[in-house]
Motif scaffolding. Structure first.
Motif, PDB file in Angstrom:
ATOM      1  N   ASN A 165       0.840  -1.183   0.000  1.00 28.23           N
ATOM      2  CA  ASN A 165       0.000   0.000   0.000  1.00 28.23           C
ATOM      3  C   ASN A 165       0.887   1.250   0.000  1.00 28.23           C
ATOM      4  O   ASN A 165       1.862   1.330  -0.729  1.00 28.23           O
ATOM      5  N   GLN A 167       1.950   4.991   2.645  1.00 27.87           N
ATOM      6  CA  GLN A 167       1.638   5.847   3.803  1.00 27.87           C
ATOM      7  C   GLN A 167       0.553   6.867   3.442  1.00 27.87           C
ATOM      8  O   GLN A 167      -0.209   7.314   4.310  1.00 27.87           O
ATOM      9  N   GLN A 170      -2.972   6.200   4.325  1.00 25.77           N
ATOM     10  CA  GLN A 170      -3.345   6.487   5.708  1.00 25.77           C
ATOM     11  C   GLN A 170      -3.444   7.984   5.979  1.00 25.77           C
ATOM     12  O   GLN A 170      -4.333   8.442   6.690  1.00 25.77           O
ATOM     13  N   ALA A 184      -6.331   4.391  -0.134  1.00 27.88           N
ATOM     14  CA  ALA A 184      -7.198   4.328   1.045  1.00 27.88           C
ATOM     15  C   ALA A 184      -8.244   3.234   0.871  1.00 27.88           C
ATOM     16  O   ALA A 184      -8.540   2.476   1.807  1.00 27.88           O
ATOM     17  N   LEU A 187      -6.771  -0.186   1.492  1.00 26.30           N
ATOM     18  CA  LEU A 187      -6.681  -0.541   2.908  1.00 26.30           C
ATOM     19  C   LEU A 187      -8.031  -1.034   3.425  1.00 26.30           C
ATOM     20  O   LEU A 187      -8.093  -1.959   4.243  1.00 26.30           O
ATOM     21  N   THR A 208       2.728  -0.244   4.420  1.00 24.72           N
ATOM     22  CA  THR A 208       2.493   1.131   3.981  1.00 24.72           C
ATOM     23  C   THR A 208       3.816   1.895   3.950  1.00 24.72           C
ATOM     24  O   THR A 208       4.134   2.634   4.888  1.00 24.72           O
ATOM     25  N   ALA A 259      -1.833  -2.719   8.981  1.00 27.34           N
ATOM     26  CA  ALA A 259      -1.060  -1.937   8.013  1.00 27.34           C
ATOM     27  C   ALA A 259       0.282  -1.618   8.665  1.00 27.34           C
ATOM     28  O   ALA A 259       0.342  -0.863   9.640  1.00 27.34           O
ATOM     29  N   LEU A 267       5.117   9.004   9.398  1.00 20.46           N
ATOM     30  CA  LEU A 267       3.809   9.188  10.023  1.00 20.46           C
ATOM     31  C   LEU A 267       3.905   9.843  11.383  1.00 20.46           C
ATOM     32  O   LEU A 267       2.948  10.459  11.853  1.00 20.46           O
TER      33      LEU A 267
END
Length: 271
Positions: A165, A167, A170, A184, A187, A208, A259, A267
């Protein structure tokens, strides 16, 4: 919880994990299918899974790079086959999975790696065709492939589905609506699959990463990305591959619906 109850629960955990044995990292006897595996991060995933003992199907839209990666694995003593395919072809999913299972003897690990990044645009500049293409690659294709893989995953002693996926799935950056929305949504797909099939022992997770040091990141963005990442650099494909190999292994036998960020602390600072 009584000591007797604790003891009973402990005996349910895989012995290889309890012993923290290197054998828990090994993947001998398992078959992996990796999409977008001809180059970049997908190539790294395929190479490491093969090095850990898995037989790997290299699926890529580019036949030449798929074959080159498969030959590289074979030359290193591993087992691999190359399949040229456009995973957005809805009618292809069952034939593709069936071919892999027949040629390699089943399917245990499905890695949804294939992806694209289009221009970073706001809402008014978002191109409809690009939006549909990314939804097709990042959501519809993994859904169809996972559905086709279910009969084989149900026969596996350690079935895994792993999404590569982002970052930005998220924490969106406010641009590139097609990419952010599709990631998104992916996820959401991952978590829904994890919830539906946890009772069957099929473990579904995502990784991610932040910007990966591949050709998908234009040169003009590299310095800005490095400056924004707390660890001061982009993630290497091999570092994402290590997370893939972990989630595919017996060491991750108690992880599903998660994730896993591999992003250098991005993040933490809200990127």
């Amino acid at each position: 919880m009584t000591a007797a109850t604790q003891g009973a629960l402990a005996t349910q955990a895989p012995e290889a994990v309890l012993a923290l044995s290197p054998a828990a990292q090994r993947l001998e006897g398992r078959v992996a299918l990796v999409t977008g595996a001809g180059r970049g991060a997908g190539r790294a995933h395929a190479r490491l899974l093969a090095a850990r003992g898995a037989a790997v199907a290299i699926v890529d839209i580019d036949a030449d790079v798929a074959q080159a990666t498969a030959l590289e694995i074979i030359d290193a003593g591993g087992k691999a086959i190359a399949i040229a395919a456009d995973i957005t072809d809805r009618g292809l999913a069952e034939r593709l999975v069936a071919s892999v299972a027949e040629r390699l003897g089943g399917l245990d690990i499905l890695v949804h790696n294939a992806g694209l990044i289009y221009s970073m645009t706001g809402l008014e500049e978002t191109d409809d065709a690009n939006f549909d293409r990314l939804l097709s690659i990042n959501i519809r294709a993994p859904l169809f492939l996972t559905r086709a893989a279910l009969p084989h995953l149900r026969k596996s002693r350690a079935p895994r589905v792993i999404f590569i996926n982002s970052q930005w799935g998220q924490v969106p950056d406010g641009h590139s609506y097609a990419y952010m929305v599709s990631k998104a949504g992916q996820l959401g797909l991952m978590k829904t699959l994890a919830k539906e099939f946890v009772g069957e022992g099929i473990l579904v997770n995502a990784i991610t990463p932040g910007a990966i040091l591949t050709r998908m990141v234009p040169d003009e963005y590299i310095e800005a990305e490095k400056a924004a990442i707390p660890l001061g650099r982009l993630v290497h494909p091999e570092e994402i591959a290590a997370a893939v190999a972990f989630l595919a292994s017996d060491e991750a036998a108690f992880i599903t619906g998660q994730a896993l960020p591999v992003n250098g602390g991005a993040l933490v600072v809200g990127i």
